[in-house]
Design a protein around this motif. Structure first.
Motif, PDB file in Angstrom:
ATOM      1  N   ILE A 195       0.849  -1.206   0.000  1.00 34.19           N
ATOM      2  CA  ILE A 195       0.000   0.000   0.000  1.00 34.19           C
ATOM      3  C   ILE A 195       0.879   1.249   0.000  1.00 34.19           C
ATOM      4  CG2 ILE A 195      -1.627   1.366   1.376  1.00 34.19           C
ATOM      5  CD1 ILE A 195      -2.859  -1.281   2.316  1.00 34.19           C
ATOM      6  N   LEU A 196       1.915   1.256   0.844  1.00 35.25           N
ATOM      7  CA  LEU A 196       2.806   2.405   0.919  1.00 35.25           C
ATOM      8  C   LEU A 196       3.506   2.638  -0.419  1.00 35.25           C
ATOM      9  CD1 LEU A 196       4.139   4.631   2.600  1.00 35.25           C
ATOM     10  CD2 LEU A 196       5.873   2.971   3.289  1.00 35.25           C
ATOM     11  N   GLN A 197       3.845   1.574  -1.098  1.00 34.76           N
ATOM     12  CA  GLN A 197       4.556   1.689  -2.371  1.00 34.76           C
ATOM     13  C   GLN A 197       3.687   2.232  -3.498  1.00 34.76           C
ATOM     14  OE1 GLN A 197       6.393  -2.134  -3.148  1.00 34.76           O
ATOM     15  NE2 GLN A 197       8.034  -1.767  -1.692  1.00 34.76           N
ATOM     16  N   GLN A 198       2.418   2.459  -3.217  1.00 34.57           N
ATOM     17  CA  GLN A 198       1.541   3.077  -4.204  1.00 34.57           C
ATOM     18  C   GLN A 198       1.694   4.599  -4.242  1.00 34.57           C
ATOM     19  OE1 GLN A 198      -2.547   1.915  -3.506  1.00 34.57           O
ATOM     20  NE2 GLN A 198      -2.028  -0.251  -3.340  1.00 34.57           N
ATOM     21  N   HIS A 199       2.371   5.179  -3.232  1.00 37.31           N
ATOM     22  CA  HIS A 199       2.347   6.635  -3.112  1.00 37.31           C
ATOM     23  C   HIS A 199       2.966   7.389  -4.297  1.00 37.31           C
ATOM     24  CE1 HIS A 199       6.444   6.270  -1.310  1.00 37.31           C
ATOM     25  NE2 HIS A 199       6.605   7.515  -1.736  1.00 37.31           N
ATOM     26  N   PRO A 200       4.001   6.888  -4.985  1.00 36.38           N
ATOM     27  CA  PRO A 200       4.475   7.633  -6.164  1.00 36.38           C
ATOM     28  C   PRO A 200       3.415   7.719  -7.264  1.00 36.38           C
ATOM     29  CG  PRO A 200       6.139   6.078  -5.421  1.00 36.38           C
ATOM     30  CD  PRO A 200       4.879   5.730  -4.693  1.00 36.38           C
ATOM     31  N   THR A 201       2.712   6.618  -7.512  1.00 33.25           N
ATOM     32  CA  THR A 201       1.674   6.601  -8.535  1.00 33.25           C
ATOM     33  C   THR A 201       0.491   7.477  -8.134  1.00 33.25           C
ATOM     34  OG1 THR A 201       2.310   4.358  -9.185  1.00 33.25           O
ATOM     35  CG2 THR A 201       0.150   5.122  -9.896  1.00 33.25           C
ATOM     36  N   LEU A 202       0.088   7.379  -6.873  1.00 30.48           N
ATOM     37  CA  LEU A 202      -1.035   8.185  -6.393  1.00 30.48           C
ATOM     38  C   LEU A 202      -0.723   9.675  -6.501  1.00 30.48           C
ATOM     39  CD1 LEU A 202      -2.015   6.139  -3.196  1.00 30.48           C
ATOM     40  CD2 LEU A 202      -3.200   6.175  -5.400  1.00 30.48           C
ATOM     41  N   GLY A 203       0.509  10.050  -6.125  1.00 30.40           N
ATOM     42  CA  GLY A 203       0.898  11.452  -6.214  1.00 30.40           C
ATOM     43  C   GLY A 203       0.948  11.941  -7.650  1.00 30.40           C
TER      44      GLY A 203
END
Length: 361
Positions: A195-203
């Protein structure tokens, strides 16, 4: 002035650098004599360490940017990130967001000018932050570190602007991650890590409609966890596919995280951070950029107490260019009374190394 973990701080210690709370208000001014209630307050807001002044380290260490500018930058990031809708990334970047990101672009200009006007562009000061304010302080510190490296790499000013804005926004995707994961004080499980590793894509998705932001800055948000060996995320890009500005922010992000710690991980020993970067150069980080970075970092600031491999204790006097792990030190404790107060250049004394930082004699 030297950095001491809060658990090692005693009452009647003199604060070396002004402390701020999570709202940017002054918690304790430089020169204040600490009392137990103040120390307890620091523990309550999860400040891990403070700078102190004592007989070994009376000189002030100047921050690379003005303290008031750092606090203003943190407030700007906090205001911008706090106004992002945490519920869903389906809500596209809108007009109401533009004023916040215009503020970030203005702040980037101020940071660039402040650092370019600083004649001594070396990294030595660890930013003291409350873990409750971690994301915002981290974003500002990564921007400052990235700029220092970018200047050392002789980037033109336009590239520095793209770099600074991207660095300030590099973790904007974390505003879409539940705070329980971000602030967890133990190791993340596999599902939490994914879940944390999604943050670049989400941003990146959130910023995709921000037309007044450069594509270079947006690419930093997307790529700052990519690795030259192709084992990074989110797209497992290899070296030649990763934007050079993203490579700079990757190094700055790792350096700040490792040297200041996170809620679930203690800060590393200064030399260990550099060893980590150097040992992973070419795999996790760009090889040439790491080499340049290690020449502009001072892991042991003047006034730091260190234990040497021969069991002597010394205070750091000076760090010479290109030799960050081999400073000049003055012996203050030794089984040999004849060398007390003697200065030793560790560049010449190759058989002696610094083994740890000492906080109390």
């Amino acid at each position: 002035m030297r950095l001491v973990p809060l658990e090692c701080v005693k009452t009647n210690t003199i604060i070396g650098k002004t402390l701020y709370d999570s709202e940017g208000r002054i918690l304790a001014k430089s020169g204040l004599v600490l009392t137990q209630p103040i120390i307890s307050k620091m523990k309550d807001i999860q400040i891990p360490a403070i700078y102190i002044i004592d007989e070994y380290s009376s000189e002030e260490i100047d921050d690379i940017i003005k303290p008031e500018l750092r606090q203003e930058a943190i407030s700007t990031i906090k205001e911008s990130f706090s106004n992002i809708n945490r519920i869903t990334v389906a809500d596209k970047f809108s007009k109401k967001d533009e004023k916040y990101f215009n503020n970030i672009q203005d702040m980037a200009e101020n940071l660039i000018e402040n650092i370019l006007n600083n004649k001594n562009v070396l990294l030595s000061l660890v930013d003291i932050r409350s873990m409750n304010n971690y994301l915002y302080s981290h974003s500002v510190n990564v921007a400052v570190i990235s700029l220092v490296l970018g200047i050392a790499l002789k980037l033109p000013k336009r590239q520095l602007q793209y770099l600074c804005i991207g660095a300030l926004l590099h973790d904007v995707g974390e505003t879409f991650i539940h705070n329980e994961i971000l602030m967890k004080d133990s190791e993340l499980g596999l599902e939490e890590l994914l879940i944390l590793q999604q943050h670049p894509t989400l941003g990146y998705r959130y910023l995709s409609d921000a037309y007044n932001l450069s594509s270079h800055s947006k690419m930093i948000v997307l790529q700052h966890h990519e690795r030259p060996d192709g084992l990074g995320y989110p797209d497992k890009l290899t070296d030649d596919k990763i934007n050079n500005l993203s490579k700079i922010v990757s190094i700055a992000d790792a350096y700040d995280t490792l040297s200041s710690g996170r809620p679930n991980k203690k800060a590393m020993f200064p030399s260990d951070v550099l060893e980590y970067l150097m040992s992973n150069a070419g795999r996790m980080f760009d090889y040439d950029m790491v080499n340049t970075f290690c020449k502009i970092v001072i892991p042991f600031s003047k006034g730091t107490l260190v234990e040497l491999s021969n069991a002597d204790v010394a205070v750091v006097q000076e760090t010479l260019p290109n030799f960050p792990l081999r400073p000049i030190v003055k012996i203050i404790k030794s089984s040999n009374d004849n060398i007390i107060n003697k200065e030793i250049n560790l560049i010449d004394e190759t058989s002696i190394v610094i083994t740890k930082v000492v906080y109390d004699l």
